[in-house]
Design an enzyme around this catalytic site. Structure first.
Site, PDB file in Angstrom:
ATOM      1  N   GLU A  51      31.318  57.141 -56.612  1.00 32.68           N
ATOM      2  CA  GLU A  51      31.965  57.971 -55.587  1.00 32.68           C
ATOM      3  C   GLU A  51      32.648  57.040 -54.584  1.00 32.68           C
ATOM      4  O   GLU A  51      31.995  56.233 -53.930  1.00 32.68           O
ATOM      5  CB  GLU A  51      30.925  58.839 -54.877  1.00 32.68           C
ATOM      6  CG  GLU A  51      31.548  59.729 -53.816  1.00 32.68           C
ATOM      7  CD  GLU A  51      30.535  60.643 -53.120  1.00 32.68           C
ATOM      8  OE1 GLU A  51      29.512  60.142 -52.629  1.00 32.68           O
ATOM      9  OE2 GLU A  51      30.778  61.862 -53.074  1.00 32.68           O
ATOM     10  N   VAL A 111      20.943  57.770 -49.916  1.00 30.14           N
ATOM     11  CA  VAL A 111      20.103  58.197 -48.783  1.00 30.14           C
ATOM     12  C   VAL A 111      19.339  59.473 -49.151  1.00 30.14           C
ATOM     13  O   VAL A 111      18.176  59.641 -48.763  1.00 30.14           O
ATOM     14  CB  VAL A 111      20.943  58.384 -47.494  1.00 30.14           C
ATOM     15  CG1 VAL A 111      20.110  58.986 -46.377  1.00 30.14           C
ATOM     16  CG2 VAL A 111      21.508  57.046 -47.044  1.00 30.14           C
ATOM     17  N   GLY A 112      19.947  60.342 -49.948  1.00 30.89           N
ATOM     18  CA  GLY A 112      19.242  61.551 -50.408  1.00 30.89           C
ATOM     19  C   GLY A 112      17.938  61.209 -51.113  1.00 30.89           C
ATOM     20  O   GLY A 112      16.924  61.893 -50.936  1.00 30.89           O
ATOM     21  N   LYS A 145      20.562  66.229 -36.766  1.00 29.78           N
ATOM     22  CA  LYS A 145      20.910  64.811 -36.556  1.00 29.78           C
ATOM     23  C   LYS A 145      22.287  64.589 -37.167  1.00 29.78           C
ATOM     24  O   LYS A 145      22.416  64.411 -38.374  1.00 29.78           O
ATOM     25  CB  LYS A 145      19.855  63.921 -37.231  1.00 29.78           C
ATOM     26  CG  LYS A 145      19.642  62.562 -36.590  1.00 29.78           C
ATOM     27  CD  LYS A 145      20.848  61.648 -36.607  1.00 29.78           C
ATOM     28  CE  LYS A 145      21.089  60.982 -37.937  1.00 29.78           C
ATOM     29  NZ  LYS A 145      22.375  60.228 -37.969  1.00 29.78           N
ATOM     30  N   CYS A 198      32.911  65.830 -50.600  1.00 30.94           N
ATOM     31  CA  CYS A 198      31.920  65.639 -51.663  1.00 30.94           C
ATOM     32  C   CYS A 198      32.412  66.218 -52.988  1.00 30.94           C
ATOM     33  O   CYS A 198      32.071  65.720 -54.050  1.00 30.94           O
ATOM     34  CB  CYS A 198      30.573  66.232 -51.273  1.00 30.94           C
ATOM     35  SG  CYS A 198      30.681  67.934 -50.745  1.00 30.94           S
ATOM     36  N   GLU A 223      22.370  68.006 -50.562  1.00 35.10           N
ATOM     37  CA  GLU A 223      23.749  68.204 -51.017  1.00 35.10           C
ATOM     38  C   GLU A 223      24.384  66.828 -51.020  1.00 35.10           C
ATOM     39  O   GLU A 223      24.671  66.272 -49.960  1.00 35.10           O
ATOM     40  CB  GLU A 223      24.451  69.180 -50.057  1.00 35.10           C
ATOM     41  CG  GLU A 223      25.576  69.932 -50.708  1.00 35.10           C
ATOM     42  CD  GLU A 223      26.871  69.166 -50.663  1.00 35.10           C
ATOM     43  OE1 GLU A 223      27.148  68.423 -51.627  1.00 35.10           O
ATOM     44  OE2 GLU A 223      27.585  69.288 -49.663  1.00 35.10           O
ATOM     45  N   GLY A 281      24.909  64.211 -47.675  1.00 32.67           N
ATOM     46  CA  GLY A 281      25.338  62.814 -47.557  1.00 32.67           C
ATOM     47  C   GLY A 281      25.272  62.108 -48.891  1.00 32.67           C
ATOM     48  O   GLY A 281      25.391  62.743 -49.952  1.00 32.67           O
ATOM     49  N   SER A 282      25.076  60.795 -48.839  1.00 37.65           N
ATOM     50  CA  SER A 282      25.139  59.998 -50.065  1.00 37.65           C
ATOM     51  C   SER A 282      23.899  60.213 -50.925  1.00 37.65           C
ATOM     52  O   SER A 282      22.811  60.507 -50.414  1.00 37.65           O
ATOM     53  CB  SER A 282      25.268  58.522 -49.707  1.00 37.65           C
ATOM     54  OG  SER A 282      24.136  58.104 -48.972  1.00 37.65           O
ATOM     55  N   THR A 283      24.054  60.014 -52.222  1.00 33.95           N
ATOM     56  CA  THR A 283      22.926  60.152 -53.137  1.00 33.95           C
ATOM     57  C   THR A 283      21.857  59.114 -52.833  1.00 33.95           C
ATOM     58  O   THR A 283      20.660  59.412 -52.896  1.00 33.95           O
ATOM     59  CB  THR A 283      23.422  60.044 -54.596  1.00 33.95           C
ATOM     60  OG1 THR A 283      24.258  61.188 -54.860  1.00 33.95           O
ATOM     61  CG2 THR A 283      22.283  60.034 -55.585  1.00 33.95           C
TER      62      THR A 283
END
Ligand code: NAI
Ligand code: MG
Length: 504
Positions: free
Chosen positions: A408, A259-260, A202, A311, A277, A255-257
């Site tokens: 970030e 959404v992680g 995706k 990143c 990651e 991606g972003s923390t």
């Protein structure tokens, strides 16, 4: 494509393949077929250098996710994928790399068009993707378990033997961001396929075209139907049901923390394995002896490469107070002279940010820095009259509580901070929820070797920044992630250990 965009592109030498790729709305890849979303919904893809429409792609939702996971499950056990020997798998994967290489110009233009980065950086991404793909493929024939003698055999009249097998973990759900549309995909897809998994990919809603082109290349190379599926769509509608799908063996997310964390929770509902990651706020630490003039461009690239949308970006520059002014002036000089422009222009050194949202987010951070009393050494504004450009920006006179120091930013904004001694810089460098990378700039090995173990980061560079190597593991500690990419560690992420205990 909009008429205005078509007129704009006429200035550049677009390949025939790219022109026809953009001539009509794209479809996504499920099994062996190019399909629309079942709902019929689409999403627009924009050129961030002009904010003009390039094309549209399907906007998948959970019904499409079900189809793609089913196709991937069937391919996983099919004779023409699951039944391949490691050597056959390796040679098939190498064919995919060959097709990517043949179509390098198409990839390069598509990456630049949808992501904004200069063509030279797109070319670097392709070179990196090719070596990653080929490096990974070679591991397919080198996957090993181990043999272990049971220490407590229970049936004395029989002989006991134990060994481990490394088996592919199943269908991988890969959800990736937009900053490196090809490398982000290949970093997930290549090791997963090497391990024998199948993939539902995706891509980010901002950059779906590169992933669709990768799907084309895979089919052209003869990868069997369903081994790689590409679902385009938005995060909450397409990514979220993929992460929560019980048919997935592992979710690989970049991606972003924030959404992680959602992905990790969704996966844990099914006890699905994750590789995350995530974000970073990486320090670049220049010691008293560490400022060779020829290092300054590398320090500048440590943050401004890819417009700061990296990143591992060295977004916090710590320089010893004796060299602080010299380092900041040198890096600011380079930043201030970068040539901004459309990525397809040959002279462009820095492209736009990926989207109007990202541009607004970054400009918001710049405003917050100024309001909090930071001093702008260079940049600080939007650039040009169209597109998502932001000037390369450096702040000094900052403190640890400012948002520009803590969060970030993911744009061309650096904060520069002086320090007096090792204890002070360690305390400051580690004062973050992130722990992705760090760099130390010095040839004083005793100081360097004291700092390395104390820095809370998954990767430490010495006299370099951002230079990942595909043979060496990469990943974060703290809230920068779970698991590793690259190297054998990266392939093992997609393998599960099966233990065999045998009496005979
Ligand atoms: P994001 O983390 O929202 O997007 C990354 C991927 O996750 C995309 O494919 C997106 O569609 C998907 N996604 C979004 N929400 C989801 C959900 N609820 N469930 C499943 N998948 C979902 O990143 P975004 O919004 O594009 O950028 C926001 C910020 O995130 C950036 O400013 C930057 O700070 C950070 N970021 C960090 C990256 C890194 O590599 N460290 C990469 C991209 C963004
Ligand atoms: Mg988001």
């Amino acid at each position: 494509m909009s008429q205005a965009q078509a007129a704009k592109l006429e200035q550049y030498e677009i390949t025939d393949a790219v022109s026809s790729f953009l001539a009509s709305p794209r479809k996504m890849l499920v099994g062996d077929g190019w399909v629309d979303a079942k709902s019929g919904r689409t999403l627009d893809v924009l050129d961030p250098a002009t904010n003009r429409l390039i094309t549209s792609v399907p906007a998948a939702d959970s019904a499409d996710v079900d189809d793609a996971v089913r196709a991937a499950e069937q391919a996983f056990v099919s004779p023409d994928w699951g039944g391949l020997s490691p050597a056959e798998r390796e040679s098939l994967l190498l064919k995919v790399a060959d097709v990517i290489e043949t179509r390098a110009d198409d990839f390069s233009q598509i990456i630049t068009l949808e992501c904004g980065k200069p063509l030279a950086e797109s070319d670097e991404e392709i070179a990196d993707a090719l070596s990653t793909w080929r490096y990974c493929a070679a591991w397919a024939t080198r996957i090993e378990g181990s043999s272990v003698n049971p220490i407590n055999p229970i049936i004395p009249e029989k002989s006991a033997f134990g060994y481990t097998r490394k088996e592919p973990i199943g269908v991988v759900g890969a959800i990736i961001p937009w900053n490196f549309p090809l490398i982000n995909a290949v970093d997930r897809v290549a090791p997963a396929l090497t391990a024998g998994c199948t993939v539902v990919l995706k891509p980010a809603e901002q950059t779906p075209l590169t992933a669709l082109l990768l799907g084309e290349a895979a089919l052209e190379a003869g990868l069997p139907a369903g081994v790689l599926n590409v679902l385009t769509g938005f995060g909450p509608e397409a990514g979220s049901p993929l992460a929560a799908h019980p048919g997935i063996g592992k979710v690989a997310f970049t991606g972003s923390t924030s959404v992680g964390k959602l992905i990790g929770k969704a996966a844990m509902e099914n006890i699905t394995d994750v590789n995350l990651e995530l974000g970073g706020k990486s320090p670049m630490i220049v010691l008293e002896d560490g400022v060779d003039d020829d290092m300054l461009p590398w320090l500048a690239a440590g943050l401004f490469y890819n417009s700061g949308q990296v990143c591992t970006a060295g977004s916090r520059l710590y320089a010893h107070k004796k060299v602080f002014d010299k380092v900041v002036a040198g890096v600011a000089d380079i930043a201030g002279s970068l040539k901004l422009g459309h990525g397809l222009e040959a002279e462009t050194e820095m492209g736009p940010l990926v989207s109007p949202e990202q541009q607004q987010r970054v400009l918001g951070y710049i405003d917050s820095g100024v309001e909090a009393g930071a001093e702008t050494v260079t940049g600080g504004k939007q650039w040009g009259t169209e597109g998502c450009f932001v000037e390369p920006t450096i702040f000094t006179n900052v403190h640890d509580r400012m948002k520009v120091v803590k969060e970030e930013i993911f744009g061309p904004v650096m904060v520069a901070i002086p320090f007096a001694d090792e204890a002070e810089v360690l305390e400051k460098a580690n004062n973050t929820s992130y722990g992705l990378t760090a760099s130390i700039w010095s040839n004083d090995l005793s100081k360097v070797n004291r700092l390395i173990p104390r820095l809370k980061a998954g990767l430490v560079w010495v006299n370099a920044h951002n230079l990942l190597d595909l043979a060496l593991p990469f990943g974060g500690v703290k809230q920068s992630g779970i698991g590793r990419e690259n190297g054998l560690d990266g392939v093992e992420e997609y393998l599960e250990t099966k233990t065999v205990i045998m009496y005979s």
